[in-house]
Motif scaffolding. Structure first.
Motif, mmCIF file in Angstrom:
data_model
loop_
_atom_site.group_PDB
_atom_site.id
_atom_site.type_symbol
_atom_site.label_atom_id
_atom_site.label_comp_id
_atom_site.label_asym_id
_atom_site.label_seq_id
_atom_site.Cartn_x
_atom_site.Cartn_y
_atom_site.Cartn_z
ATOM 1 N N PRO A 195 -12.922 51.331 -28.196
ATOM 2 C CA PRO A 195 -13.839 50.915 -29.274
ATOM 3 C C PRO A 195 -13.679 51.841 -30.479
ATOM 4 C CG PRO A 195 -14.981 51.029 -27.159
ATOM 5 C CD PRO A 195 -13.656 51.673 -26.954
ATOM 6 N N ALA A 196 -13.676 51.254 -31.678
ATOM 7 C CA ALA A 196 -13.454 52.050 -32.892
ATOM 8 C C ALA A 196 -14.547 53.082 -33.101
ATOM 9 C CB ALA A 196 -13.347 51.116 -34.096
ATOM 10 N N GLN A 197 -15.783 52.738 -32.730
ATOM 11 C CA GLN A 197 -16.898 53.651 -32.978
ATOM 12 C C GLN A 197 -16.928 54.805 -31.990
ATOM 13 O OE1 GLN A 197 -17.100 50.601 -31.934
ATOM 14 N NE2 GLN A 197 -18.487 50.370 -30.176
ATOM 15 N N ASP A 198 -16.120 54.735 -30.930
ATOM 16 C CA ASP A 198 -16.174 55.762 -29.886
ATOM 17 C C ASP A 198 -15.004 56.740 -29.962
ATOM 18 O OD1 ASP A 198 -18.504 54.732 -28.804
ATOM 19 O OD2 ASP A 198 -17.413 53.323 -27.513
ATOM 20 N N SER A 199 -14.281 56.733 -31.062
ATOM 21 C CA SER A 199 -13.184 57.694 -31.174
ATOM 22 C C SER A 199 -13.746 59.107 -31.258
ATOM 23 C CB SER A 199 -12.338 57.387 -32.407
ATOM 24 O OG SER A 199 -13.128 57.499 -33.574
ATOM 25 N N ALA A 200 -12.963 60.072 -30.877
ATOM 26 C CA ALA A 200 -13.341 61.497 -30.852
ATOM 27 C C ALA A 200 -14.429 61.789 -29.828
ATOM 28 C CB ALA A 200 -13.762 61.969 -32.238
ATOM 29 N N LYS A 201 -14.592 60.932 -28.805
ATOM 30 C CA LYS A 201 -15.532 61.170 -27.717
ATOM 31 C C LYS A 201 -14.761 61.383 -26.409
ATOM 32 C CE LYS A 201 -19.344 58.417 -29.611
ATOM 33 N NZ LYS A 201 -20.276 57.281 -29.360
ATOM 34 N N ILE A 249 -16.675 55.372 -21.537
ATOM 35 C CA ILE A 249 -17.075 56.183 -22.686
ATOM 36 C C ILE A 249 -18.597 56.012 -22.844
ATOM 37 C CG2 ILE A 249 -16.945 56.486 -25.194
ATOM 38 C CD1 ILE A 249 -14.089 55.631 -25.139
ATOM 39 N N ASP A 250 -19.302 57.147 -22.843
ATOM 40 C CA ASP A 250 -20.770 57.097 -22.980
ATOM 41 C C ASP A 250 -21.405 56.160 -21.954
ATOM 42 O OD1 ASP A 250 -20.745 58.887 -25.045
ATOM 43 O OD2 ASP A 250 -20.820 57.352 -26.629
ATOM 44 N N ASN A 251 -21.094 56.354 -20.711
ATOM 45 C CA ASN A 251 -21.663 55.561 -19.615
ATOM 46 C C ASN A 251 -21.278 54.085 -19.658
ATOM 47 O OD1 ASN A 251 -22.935 57.833 -18.646
ATOM 48 N ND2 ASN A 251 -24.831 57.446 -19.778
ATOM 49 N N ARG A 252 -20.398 53.684 -20.556
ATOM 50 C CA ARG A 252 -20.014 52.274 -20.664
ATOM 51 C C ARG A 252 -18.605 52.085 -20.106
ATOM 52 N NH1 ARG A 252 -18.940 51.155 -25.383
ATOM 53 N NH2 ARG A 252 -19.369 53.136 -26.450
ATOM 54 N N LEU A 253 -18.461 51.026 -19.282
ATOM 55 C CA LEU A 253 -17.155 50.691 -18.718
ATOM 56 C C LEU A 253 -16.352 49.925 -19.777
ATOM 57 C CD1 LEU A 253 -15.312 50.571 -16.168
ATOM 58 C CD2 LEU A 253 -16.351 48.350 -15.677
ATOM 59 N N ILE A 254 -15.232 50.471 -20.172
ATOM 60 C CA ILE A 254 -14.403 49.804 -21.191
ATOM 61 C C ILE A 254 -13.095 49.240 -20.617
ATOM 62 C CG2 ILE A 254 -15.354 51.255 -23.037
ATOM 63 C CD1 ILE A 254 -12.678 52.813 -22.960
ATOM 64 N N THR A 310 -14.460 63.168 -2.634
ATOM 65 C CA THR A 310 -14.167 62.939 -1.219
ATOM 66 C C THR A 310 -14.725 61.623 -0.707
ATOM 67 O OG1 THR A 310 -16.130 64.213 -0.633
ATOM 68 C CG2 THR A 310 -14.023 65.399 -0.693
ATOM 69 N N ALA A 311 -15.621 60.976 -1.443
ATOM 70 C CA ALA A 311 -16.201 59.721 -0.954
ATOM 71 C C ALA A 311 -16.489 58.799 -2.120
ATOM 72 C CB ALA A 311 -17.487 59.996 -0.170
ATOM 73 N N GLY A 312 -15.746 57.694 -2.187
ATOM 74 C CA GLY A 312 -16.022 56.604 -3.112
ATOM 75 C C GLY A 312 -16.155 57.031 -4.557
ATOM 76 N N ASN A 313 -16.880 56.185 -5.341
ATOM 77 C CA ASN A 313 -17.131 56.430 -6.752
ATOM 78 C C ASN A 313 -18.584 56.871 -6.906
ATOM 79 O OD1 ASN A 313 -17.356 56.473 -9.501
ATOM 80 N ND2 ASN A 313 -16.693 54.352 -9.831
ATOM 81 N N SER A 314 -18.779 58.130 -7.282
ATOM 82 C CA SER A 314 -20.149 58.647 -7.401
ATOM 83 C C SER A 314 -20.863 58.112 -8.634
ATOM 84 C CB SER A 314 -20.114 60.186 -7.453
ATOM 85 O OG SER A 314 -19.305 60.613 -8.539
ATOM 86 N N GLY A 315 -20.116 57.452 -9.519
ATOM 87 C CA GLY A 315 -20.735 56.862 -10.696
ATOM 88 C C GLY A 315 -20.572 57.732 -11.911
ATOM 89 N N ILE A 316 -20.469 57.093 -13.072
ATOM 90 C CA ILE A 316 -20.242 57.834 -14.304
ATOM 91 C C ILE A 316 -21.423 58.712 -14.672
ATOM 92 C CG2 ILE A 316 -21.049 55.863 -15.680
ATOM 93 C CD1 ILE A 316 -18.359 58.475 -16.643
#
Length: 631
Positions: free
Chosen positions: A136-142, A112-117, A47-53
């Motif tokens: 990212p190749a290392q972040d598959s299946a996440k 992915i994992d707190n990282r902006l991609i 309901t308000a903005g981006n609460s953050g990842i």
């Protein structure tokens, strides 16, 4: 025959192009793929903005709802400002990526994992466009988190595919590049047509100009509506939207105006009034677009209601109205209307159906089939323009042939006038001395011996032949019918046949009469007989062994047709072309005067004469005279 076969080949090639291009384009868009497809994902409203990842990942599991891939996009609740979507990624290869079919809103971020991609940074105003995000190749299946926001509706729907970046990019390009190719081709076609129109007359320029405007607008619509542009334009979404709107505002009055050029203003000028209303509405929409741009597009919501939504409704009404008119004109047998209706019916039915589906789905449906209906319709419009150009070319050729015929007749008339004056002068001056000379020769013949009498008899015969030629001169110079009466054709032709039958028998030939009774014409019976004596005598002289001359007479409408046909030696095309020329004859001792006299007599009776002949097969003469009725 050659022209007809050329037209058939052109139509065949056009149909072949349609049959080839349209299924090929559809096949490209429906090409099979092997990427993994996400069957469902989780959705959570904010309901308000981006609460953050961090807050989202650490937050409670409650509040997340499942959305299936084939379901419609859920509408955001009142007061919602953004949405989070959580997607569980399957294992992928070395260069993974994710392709989302439809994204709405004006901002999209991927984590992915707190990282902006991925971050669109508000560069793109999504309206059901595709998005391709490298992973990212290392972040598959996440788990992949997507944050989406917008001033209106937002969210994602459709298919989500995960696989090799290169394969997904190829699929993306093949699926949407067809729109770009078609749009660019139509823009190029419109430009080429406009250049060609510069060399045409004004009446062709205006009808062709509005057709070019319609094709250009269709091309811009296709090009700017394609989601493919979002892949290659990073900050051009506003320009794309403006171009799309301007093409939409242009095509409405241009299309109706082109229709008006083809079929007229309509009953009580209603088509003209519709076109004027559309023109005024398009000017209003353009002014609203300029005002919205001047205030940095802060009036988007109002602008969309006043222009885009209303334009869609008006376009449906326009398509239905013009389709009704086209069908009514086609029922009357208008060939242009039949061509127009064939292509326009497909386009109108498909477009109206898709527009209805678009509004029923609350603008979620992505228009697809209209472009193929438009391609068929554009081809029908081009066929109409080509047909008109071909008709104008045929008319120009016909005018050229008539002008050539008129010039030939004028030259022939001038020649005949000069020869007539010369013939009349010579005939009057020569006839009297010949008669005097003939009289003296006859007197000398009475006082001469047998040998001298023979020579004098030959001289008198030559003078008589010269007298006949002079009589032909006078008839040619003055073909007027001294005694005009209504007479029966069959009786005169029987009389002529009786005179010439012995001559035909001497040539080993025969004369057959096939005469319809009670055929009356107006003219001089004596001149009529003179004309047909000349014609039948020419046929007799052309006969060979077992020769036959058939004289046929019948009535057709207000005309009496007389045919004189023989199976003699016939004439070449070059000889036929010179018949009736002064002093032309294909006989050794002929002067050509007999046939010239015949031409003049038939002309004086307001008739026509035609010769048909082939070398070695004989000749047929057709005489056409106005029919009369005896009182």
């Amino acid at each position: 025959m050659k022209l007809a076969s050329t037209k058939t080949a052109a139509v065949f090639i056009m149909l072949l192009l349609v049959i080839t291009i349209i299924p090929a384009g559809i096949a490209i868009e429906w090409d099979a793929h092997t990427e993994a497809e996400i069957p469902a994902w989780e959705l959570k409203w904010e309901t308000a903005g981006n609460s953050g990842i961090e807050a989202v990942m650490a937050g409670p599991a409650a509040g997340w709802t499942w959305v299936r891939a084939r379901e419609a996009r859920p509408l955001s609740p009142a007061g919602t400002a953004s949405a989070w979507m959580r997607i569980t990624l399957p294992p992928a290869g070395a260069t993974p990526a994710i392709l989302i079919d439809r994204v709405f809103g004006d901002n999209l971020k991927a984590y992915i994992d707190n990282r902006l991609i991925y971050d669109s940074s508000g560069d793109v105003e999504y309206s059901g466009n595709k998005v391709l995000i490298p992973l990212p190749a290392q972040d598959s299946a996440k788990p992949l988190y997507l944050w989406n926001a917008g001033s209106g509706e937002f969210g994602i729907e459709g298919h989500i595919r995960v696989g090799s970046y290169n394969q997904l990019l190829s699929f993306y390009v093949k699926q949407d590049l067809v729109d770009v190719v078609l749009g660019a081709a139509m823009i190029f076609m419109a430009g080429a047509l406009l250049i060609c129109l510069l060399f045409l007359k004004p009446e062709f320029f205006y009808s062709g100009f509005f057709l070019a405007l319609v094709i250009l607008s269709f091309g811009v619509l296709l090009l700017t509506y394609s989601p493919f542009l979002t892949l290659i334009l990073s900050r051009g979404d506003r320009l794309r939207q403006i171009s799309f709107d301007m093409a939409l505002f242009t095509i409405m009055p241009a299309f109706t105006l082109y229709f008006e050029q083809l079929f007229g203003p309509g009953k009580r000028g209603f088509t003209t009034r519709v076109r004027k209303f559309q023109l005024a509405y398009s000017v209003f929409c353009t002014a609203a677009l300029i005002l919205n741009a001047a205030v940095s597009f802060r009036l988007d919501a109002l602008y969309s209601i006043l222009t885009i939504n209303a334009t869609g409704v008006l376009m449906m009404a326009q398509l239905i109205y013009l389709l009704y008119l086209a069908l009514s004109y086609a029922r009357k047998g208008n060939s242009d209307a039949i061509l127009f209706t064939g292509g326009f019916s497909i386009f109108a039915v498909v477009s109206v159906a898709e527009l209805l589906r678009y509004f029923i789905s609350m603008e979620r449906y992505h228009l697809y089939w209209w472009k193929w209906g438009m391609v068929v319709f554009i081809l029908s419009l081009i066929a109409i323009l080509g047909k008109r150009f071909a008709g104008s070319h045929e008319k120009a050729l016909e005018y050229a042939r008539e002008l050539e015929k008129f010039n030939n007749e004028l030259q022939r008339s001038e020649k005949m006038e000069i020869i007539s004056e010369l013939a009349a002068s010579v005939a009057h001056e020569v006839r009297n001395p010949l008669q005097v000379t003939r009289g003296f020769l006859q007197i000398l013949g009475e006082r001469s011996g047998n040998k001298e009498k023979e020579y004098l008899k030959m001289a008198v015969g030559e003078l008589d032949r010269a007298s006949v030629i002079i009589t032909d001169f006078l008839t040619f110079a003055k073909p007027g019918l001294d005694i005009v009466d209504v007479f029966e054709v069959s009786g005169e032709l029987k009389h002529v046949s009786g005179i010439l039958l012995p001559l035909a028998n001497l040539q080993g030939g025969s004369i057959e009469l096939r005469l319809q009774q009670e055929l009356q014409v107006t003219g001089s019976p004596a001149k009529f007989k003179q004309a047909f004596i000349n014609l039948i005598k020419n046929s007799i002289e052309s006969l060979q062994e077992e020769g036959e001359i058939v004289v046929t007479a019948w009535r057709t409408g207000n005309w009496v047709i007389i045919s004189v046909k023989d199976n003699g030696e016939g004439m070449k095309v070059s000889e036929l072309a010179r018949l009736g020329e002064p002093y032309y004859s294909n006989k050794t001792k002929g002067t050509g005067l007999g046939l010239m006299v015949t031409f003049r007599i038939i002309e004086a009776m307001n008739g026509t004469i035609e010769f048909h002949s082939r070398k070695g097969e004989g000749t047929e003469v057709l005489i056409k005279l106005p029919a009369s009725s005896m009182n």
